[in-house]
Enzyme design. Structure first.
Site, PDB file in Angstrom:
ATOM      1  N   LEU A   1      -7.399  -4.456   0.869  1.00  0.00           N
ATOM      2  CA  LEU A   1      -7.201  -4.761   2.285  1.00  0.00           C
ATOM      3  C   LEU A   1      -8.119  -3.915   3.149  1.00  0.00           C
ATOM      4  O   LEU A   1      -8.670  -4.405   4.157  1.00  0.00           O
ATOM      5  CB  LEU A   1      -5.732  -4.515   2.653  1.00  0.00           C
ATOM      6  CG  LEU A   1      -5.327  -4.895   4.077  1.00  0.00           C
ATOM      7  CD1 LEU A   1      -5.439  -6.399   4.281  1.00  0.00           C
ATOM      8  CD2 LEU A   1      -3.910  -4.432   4.382  1.00  0.00           C
TER       9      LEU A   1
ATOM     10  N   GLU B   1      29.358   4.664 -11.826  1.00  0.00           N
ATOM     11  CA  GLU B   1      28.666   4.856 -10.555  1.00  0.00           C
ATOM     12  C   GLU B   1      29.365   5.901  -9.694  1.00  0.00           C
ATOM     13  O   GLU B   1      28.711   6.640  -8.943  1.00  0.00           O
ATOM     14  CB  GLU B   1      28.566   3.521  -9.801  1.00  0.00           C
ATOM     15  CG  GLU B   1      27.762   2.451 -10.520  1.00  0.00           C
ATOM     16  CD  GLU B   1      26.332   2.873 -10.771  1.00  0.00           C
ATOM     17  OE1 GLU B   1      25.805   3.711  -9.989  1.00  0.00           O
ATOM     18  OE2 GLU B   1      25.724   2.398 -11.747  1.00  0.00           O
TER      19      GLU B   1
ATOM     20  N   LYS C   1      -6.145  -0.904  -1.075  1.00  0.00           N
ATOM     21  CA  LYS C   1      -7.580  -0.694  -1.326  1.00  0.00           C
ATOM     22  C   LYS C   1      -8.392  -1.937  -0.958  1.00  0.00           C
ATOM     23  O   LYS C   1      -9.362  -1.858  -0.207  1.00  0.00           O
ATOM     24  CB  LYS C   1      -7.784  -0.328  -2.796  1.00  0.00           C
ATOM     25  CG  LYS C   1      -7.067   0.943  -3.221  1.00  0.00           C
ATOM     26  CD  LYS C   1      -7.321   1.275  -4.668  1.00  0.00           C
ATOM     27  CE  LYS C   1      -6.688   0.264  -5.590  1.00  0.00           C
ATOM     28  NZ  LYS C   1      -5.215   0.263  -5.531  1.00  0.00           N
TER      29      LYS C   1
ATOM     30  N   VAL D   1      -4.619  -2.476   9.055  1.00  0.00           N
ATOM     31  CA  VAL D   1      -4.468  -1.553   7.925  1.00  0.00           C
ATOM     32  C   VAL D   1      -3.841  -0.275   8.457  1.00  0.00           C
ATOM     33  O   VAL D   1      -4.380   0.351   9.367  1.00  0.00           O
ATOM     34  CB  VAL D   1      -5.826  -1.249   7.258  1.00  0.00           C
ATOM     35  CG1 VAL D   1      -5.621  -0.369   6.040  1.00  0.00           C
ATOM     36  CG2 VAL D   1      -6.534  -2.537   6.880  1.00  0.00           C
ATOM     37  N   ALA D   2      -2.707   0.099   7.921  1.00  0.00           N
ATOM     38  CA  ALA D   2      -2.001   1.294   8.396  1.00  0.00           C
ATOM     39  C   ALA D   2      -1.624   2.153   7.200  1.00  0.00           C
ATOM     40  O   ALA D   2      -1.630   1.715   6.047  1.00  0.00           O
ATOM     41  CB  ALA D   2      -0.747   0.895   9.181  1.00  0.00           C
TER      42      ALA D   2
END
Length: 672
Positions: A223, A442, A221, A177-178
């Site tokens: 994880l 664009e 959350k 978890v990072a």
């Protein structure tokens, strides 16, 4: 198959064996019993009655007559039988036969009446019994029946909790978890309390009973909760909030009671309720009488959480992405004491998340994993952990699709385009005039943003259709949380660049600017209504309704509403006028970019530098530039002391790989 895999227990098999034995015995008796031989009425009269071979007559069920013969009268069986239409007809025919044969009354066989089962009723009931048995089995062993712990069956089993308990073999750890180091530090305190409660109790400290993990979807959350289970040597009980709500009244509160009873039985433990907003919504919101099943379930949850004391050693974690709808009674101290917010990661957090998800990917040997993680972090502003995992997976899929031996940097760039813009539609047919309109549209965005000081730096512009759009431009937003009026105004001008370019070069406008106009309108209303950036409206802030949300009454008067509309329209007109002036000044550059887009279809920053020259304003485009002056270049080197001590403790007093890297980086920084 191991014991416990089959849902039936020994008691069920005993009941099943007794029922099968009884039914089998009855069927065998009915099958193998002597059924006699059928004869006609004429045979009965001339062959048996006239010869005096009949002992007695039995009228069975008023349907047929069983003729009981004298002993030794017939070697083929003990009796014969014949059908009758009705009992009255049989009696008249029998009396007539007696008179024709001249049989005396004393010699006439006796007639008796009886009723018995021939097995047809039982045979007809077998399908019904099988159906009832199947329904009982479904209620007993189905999803609403027994709980995961194999409890009682039948309708009473629905009250058992569907929570699952895990004690080991959880592969997710804190190192997986990072991007949320502060949240990990908060969770770590709960884990330390469960493992060493005396350390806190000696100082008179009371550990919080629970914590709510809140934040946008995909920020990690669930994880983080799984990692908590992987790090703590205590049972981990997990359940989803929607599993408490069933169609039967009273099931939700009963499951809550059963779940907390299981938690107390296995204390110390961690109880995780995912998506708690399904059951924890504010009470009294349109429920008739306030007696809805959801409210009853919430009330039971509040009572159970009050029942915990400091010696119970049960920590309740909950996850939700809508903390604003939770009931205030649920969030008060003593229940969920802490609210841990897990937001989208910053550039350092994204780099750490990329390192985690790059571990299983087979990268090009010439590509440094740490350098790639930093470069991707700078190119993915606003991405959550789930988005980053999707990018890494898409890159691996693209490399496999093209039969590449390794996943390279080009694959990651295509994966980012795929996640941001959608699937590329190379086969979509555009008319030449439509393609030219998209190219100049664009080009208007790109040139306008290039010469506006507060616009975001351009990374790529494309006219290849993706998703629902016919073209798109990718920018690199700044890592900032506060925006000035000038910055928001320049962004509005950049979004209007496409519509202005269409008007200048073709003298008409198309529907291609619909998404741009929507964003401009939202930004203008936010500045006037929420941020207090209008002198006429003043320093006030009103909450804007969410998309799809119905507003019954506005929090301001009609006069204020008219003033807001006038201010928004004036703000958009000023932005349009400034954009029109800029596009007319740079008309030749817009045309140059538009023609190049028609040729190449995709332009990157190098092409823009070649066509437009260096941007007249300073900009940041690399990881090092973004984090300059904010602390360390690497999130691992700024690891909180609590997590560093935790890693050192888990590795037997020695720094793990992350700590060694952190120490080396600190030494180099101090030496520099």
């Amino acid at each position: 198959m191991q014991k416990g895999d089959f849902p039936w227990d020994e008691k069920d098999f005993r009941y099943l064996a007794v029922a099968a034995a009884g039914a089998g015995s009855t069927l065998l008796y009915l099958y193998f019993r002597d059924n006699g031989r059928e004869i006609s009425w004429k045979d009965f009269v001339h062959r048996y009655l006239g010869r005096g071979m009949v002992d007695r007559l039995e009228v069975v069920n008023k349907q047929y007559v069983r003729v009981i013969l004298m002993p030794g009268a017939d070697a083929e069986g003990s009796y014969v039988w014949f059908n009758i239409g009705s009992v009255d007809t049989f009696e008249r025919n029998l009396e007539t036969a007696h008179l024709e044969l001249g049989m005396e009354t004393s010699r006439r066989p006796a007639v008796v009446y009886s009723s018995e089962s021939d097995g047809s009723f039982l045979m007809s009931m077998i399908p019904t019994l099988l159906l009832i048995g199947f329904l009982l089995f479904t209620l007993r062993r189905g999803p609403m029946g027994a709980g995961p712990r194999g409890g009682r069956g039948g309708p009473f089993g629905m009250s058992e909790s569907t929570a699952k308990m895990m004690k080991d073999n959880i592969e997710v750890k804190f190192k997986d978890v990072a991007g949320c180091e502060e949240a990990k530090l908060e969770i770590l305190e709960f884990v330390n309390f469960l493992k060493n409660p005396q350390q806190y109790q000696d100082l008179g400290a009371k550990i919080p009973k629970g914590a709510v993990l809140s934040g946008p979807p995909g920020t990690g959350k669930t994880l983080l909760a799984k990692a908590t289970a992987g790090e703590a040597d205590v049972p981990f009980i997990t359940v989803n909030g929607s599993e408490f709500l069933e169609m039967f009244v009273g099931v939700g509160p009963a499951r809550v009671r059963d779940m907390f009873a299981m938690a107390r039985k296995n204390a110390p433990c961690i109880l995780f309720i995912d998506e708690i907003d399904a059951v924890g919504r504010k009470r009294g919101g349109g429920n008739f009488g306030g007696q809805s099943e959801q409210e009853n379930t919430l009330n039971q949850l509040l009572v159970e959480m009050d029942g915990f004391n400091t010696a119970t050693n049960v920590v309740v974690l909950a996850g939700t992405n809508r903390p604003d709808v939770l009931d205030p009674a649920l969030m008060r101290p003593g229940r969920f004491d802490r609210q841990i917010y897990i937001g989208p990661p910053d550039i350092k957090g994204r780099a750490s998340i990329f390192r985690v998800h790059l571990r299983p990917i087979k990268l090009d040997p010439n590509v440094d994993k740490d350098t790639l993680a930093r470069k991707m972090a700078a190119a993915t502003p606003g991405f959550t952990g789930a988005d980053i995992a999707n990018v890494c997976n898409e890159a691996a899929l693209i490399a496999a699709r093209h039969l590449h031996p390794h996943v390279g940097h080009k694959d990651f760039e295509q994966a980012i385009d795929r996640v941001i813009g959608g699937l590329e539609k190379k086969t979509q047919v555009l008319q030449p005039m439509e393609k030219k309109t998209v190219a100049y549209h664009e080009a208007g965005h790109a040139v306008t943003g290039w010469f506006l000081q507060h616009a975001d730096p351009l990374l790529k512009v494309s006219i290849i259709p993706r998703g629902k759009g016919l073209g798109y431009a990718q920018y690199l937003p700044r890592e900032q949380y506060l925006y000035s009026r000038e910055q928001l105004f320049d962004r509005m001008c950049m979004m209007l660049g496409g519509r202005v370019a269409e008007s200048v070069f073709f003298g008409r406008v198309t529907t291609g600017a619909q998404d741009d106009l929507k964003k401009v309108t939202q930004s203008a209303y936010a500045q006037v209504v929420q941020f207090g950036m209008s002198e006429k409206v003043g320093q006030v802030s009103f909450e804007l309704p969410r998309q799809g949300e119905m507003v019954l009454e506005k929090p301001y008067s009609e006069a204020t509403a008219e003033l807001i509309d006038d201010e928004v329209r004036a703000l958009v007109e000023r932005a349009y006028a400034r954009t029109l002036q800029l596009v007319q000044e740079k008309k030749d550059l817009v045309e140059l970019v538009g023609k190049r887009l028609l040729e190449k279809e995709v332009l990157d920053k190098a092409d823009m530098l070649e066509l437009l020259g260096p941007r007249p304003f300073e900009e940041k485009s690399t990881y090092e530039e973004f984090v300059e002056g904010t602390g360390s270049l690497d999130e691992d080197t700024s690891l909180p002391d609590g997590l560093r001590d935790w890693n050192r403790e888990r590795s037997g007093g020695k720094p793990d790989d992350d700590d060694e890297a952190a120490a080396d980086a600190r030494d180099k920084q101090q030496a520099g």
